[in-house]
Design a protein around this motif. Sequence first.
Motif, PDB file in Angstrom:
ATOM      1  N   ASP A  31      83.083  30.430 -43.622  1.00  0.00           N
ATOM      2  CA  ASP A  31      82.848  29.440 -44.668  1.00  0.00           C
ATOM      3  C   ASP A  31      84.117  29.366 -45.515  1.00  0.00           C
ATOM      4  N   ALA A  32      85.096  28.593 -45.031  1.00  0.00           N
ATOM      5  CA  ALA A  32      86.391  28.484 -45.703  1.00  0.00           C
ATOM      6  C   ALA A  32      86.599  27.040 -46.154  1.00  0.00           C
ATOM      7  N   GLY A  33      86.072  26.709 -47.319  1.00  0.00           N
ATOM      8  CA  GLY A  33      86.226  25.364 -47.850  1.00  0.00           C
ATOM      9  C   GLY A  33      85.518  24.334 -46.988  1.00  0.00           C
ATOM     10  N   PRO A  34      86.265  23.340 -46.494  1.00  0.00           N
ATOM     11  CA  PRO A  34      85.625  22.291 -45.690  1.00  0.00           C
ATOM     12  C   PRO A  34      85.285  22.745 -44.259  1.00  0.00           C
ATOM     13  N   ILE A  35      85.820  23.894 -43.847  1.00  0.00           N
ATOM     14  CA  ILE A  35      85.556  24.379 -42.488  1.00  0.00           C
ATOM     15  C   ILE A  35      84.402  25.380 -42.539  1.00  0.00           C
ATOM     16  N   GLN A  36      83.354  25.052 -41.803  1.00  0.00           N
ATOM     17  CA  GLN A  36      82.205  25.947 -41.730  1.00  0.00           C
ATOM     18  C   GLN A  36      81.833  26.159 -40.275  1.00  0.00           C
ATOM     19  N   LEU A  37      81.591  27.396 -39.922  1.00  0.00           N
ATOM     20  CA  LEU A  37      81.203  27.725 -38.565  1.00  0.00           C
ATOM     21  C   LEU A  37      79.950  28.588 -38.642  1.00  0.00           C
ATOM     22  N   SER A  38      78.913  28.145 -37.954  1.00  0.00           N
ATOM     23  CA  SER A  38      77.666  28.905 -37.983  1.00  0.00           C
ATOM     24  C   SER A  38      77.132  29.070 -36.571  1.00  0.00           C
ATOM     25  N   THR A  39      76.246  30.017 -36.416  1.00  0.00           N
ATOM     26  CA  THR A  39      75.634  30.271 -35.119  1.00  0.00           C
ATOM     27  C   THR A  39      74.141  30.501 -35.307  1.00  0.00           C
ATOM     28  N   GLU A  40      73.412  30.265 -34.258  1.00  0.00           N
ATOM     29  CA  GLU A  40      71.973  30.505 -34.292  1.00  0.00           C
ATOM     30  C   GLU A  40      71.674  31.783 -33.527  1.00  0.00           C
ATOM     31  N   LYS A  41      70.875  32.651 -34.139  1.00  0.00           N
ATOM     32  CA  LYS A  41      70.482  33.899 -33.486  1.00  0.00           C
ATOM     33  C   LYS A  41      68.968  33.929 -33.355  1.00  0.00           C
ATOM     34  N   GLU A  42      68.522  34.338 -32.195  1.00  0.00           N
ATOM     35  CA  GLU A  42      67.086  34.440 -31.944  1.00  0.00           C
ATOM     36  C   GLU A  42      66.657  35.882 -32.184  1.00  0.00           C
ATOM     37  N   LYS A  43      65.628  36.056 -32.993  1.00  0.00           N
ATOM     38  CA  LYS A  43      65.121  37.384 -33.308  1.00  0.00           C
ATOM     39  C   LYS A  43      63.682  37.499 -32.830  1.00  0.00           C
ATOM     40  N   ASP A  44      63.303  38.693 -32.426  1.00  0.00           N
ATOM     41  CA  ASP A  44      61.971  38.935 -31.888  1.00  0.00           C
ATOM     42  C   ASP A  44      61.218  39.939 -32.746  1.00  0.00           C
ATOM     43  N   ILE A  45      59.921  39.724 -32.859  1.00  0.00           N
ATOM     44  CA  ILE A  45      59.007  40.688 -33.462  1.00  0.00           C
ATOM     45  C   ILE A  45      57.965  40.992 -32.390  1.00  0.00           C
ATOM     46  N   ASN A  46      57.950  42.220 -31.903  1.00  0.00           N
ATOM     47  CA  ASN A  46      57.025  42.613 -30.845  1.00  0.00           C
ATOM     48  C   ASN A  46      56.151  43.768 -31.328  1.00  0.00           C
ATOM     49  N   TRP A  47      54.933  43.830 -30.804  1.00  0.00           N
ATOM     50  CA  TRP A  47      54.044  44.936 -31.096  1.00  0.00           C
ATOM     51  C   TRP A  47      53.421  45.393 -29.786  1.00  0.00           C
ATOM     52  N   PRO A  48      53.065  46.656 -29.705  1.00  0.00           N
ATOM     53  CA  PRO A  48      52.481  47.156 -28.453  1.00  0.00           C
ATOM     54  C   PRO A  48      51.053  46.646 -28.276  1.00  0.00           C
ATOM     55  N   PRO A  49      50.605  46.536 -27.027  1.00  0.00           N
ATOM     56  CA  PRO A  49      49.249  46.027 -26.776  1.00  0.00           C
ATOM     57  C   PRO A  49      48.149  46.897 -27.387  1.00  0.00           C
ATOM     58  N   TYR A  50      48.390  48.206 -27.490  1.00  0.00           N
ATOM     59  CA  TYR A  50      47.345  49.062 -28.052  1.00  0.00           C
ATOM     60  C   TYR A  50      47.099  48.796 -29.534  1.00  0.00           C
ATOM     61  N   ALA A  51      48.017  48.128 -30.204  1.00  0.00           N
ATOM     62  CA  ALA A  51      47.804  47.773 -31.614  1.00  0.00           C
ATOM     63  C   ALA A  51      46.634  46.796 -31.741  1.00  0.00           C
ATOM     64  N   GLY A  52      46.495  45.904 -30.770  1.00  0.00           N
ATOM     65  CA  GLY A  52      45.354  44.992 -30.755  1.00  0.00           C
ATOM     66  C   GLY A  52      44.051  45.749 -30.551  1.00  0.00           C
ATOM     67  N   GLY A  53      44.081  46.751 -29.681  1.00  0.00           N
ATOM     68  CA  GLY A  53      42.897  47.574 -29.449  1.00  0.00           C
ATOM     69  C   GLY A  53      42.490  48.355 -30.675  1.00  0.00           C
ATOM     70  N   ILE A  54      43.460  48.868 -31.392  1.00  0.00           N
ATOM     71  CA  ILE A  54      43.170  49.594 -32.627  1.00  0.00           C
ATOM     72  C   ILE A  54      42.550  48.658 -33.657  1.00  0.00           C
TER      73      ILE A  54
END
Length: 69
Positions: A31-54
């Motif tokens: 982010d340098a004045g008129p020049i801006q460079l950005s990227t998209e990052k994909e993030k995951d939230i995972n839980w184990p299947p036994y959490a549903g059983g609990i």
Amino acid sequence: MKILGVVLIVLGIIMFIITGVSYTTEEKIIDAGPIQLSTEKEKDINWPPYAGGISIAAGIIVLALSRKK
């Protein structure tokens, strides 16, 4: 208490079906004045299947305890 038990059971069933969610965030690299460079990052939230059983088991216990009173 019955509502809490039903919510826990439904949440547990959903957790069995959907084992995680992912979302995308946009982060600025430069982010340098008129020049801006950005990227998209994909993030995951995972839980184990036994959490549903609990969650389902906890919901059944809450329902059973609320009926005894």
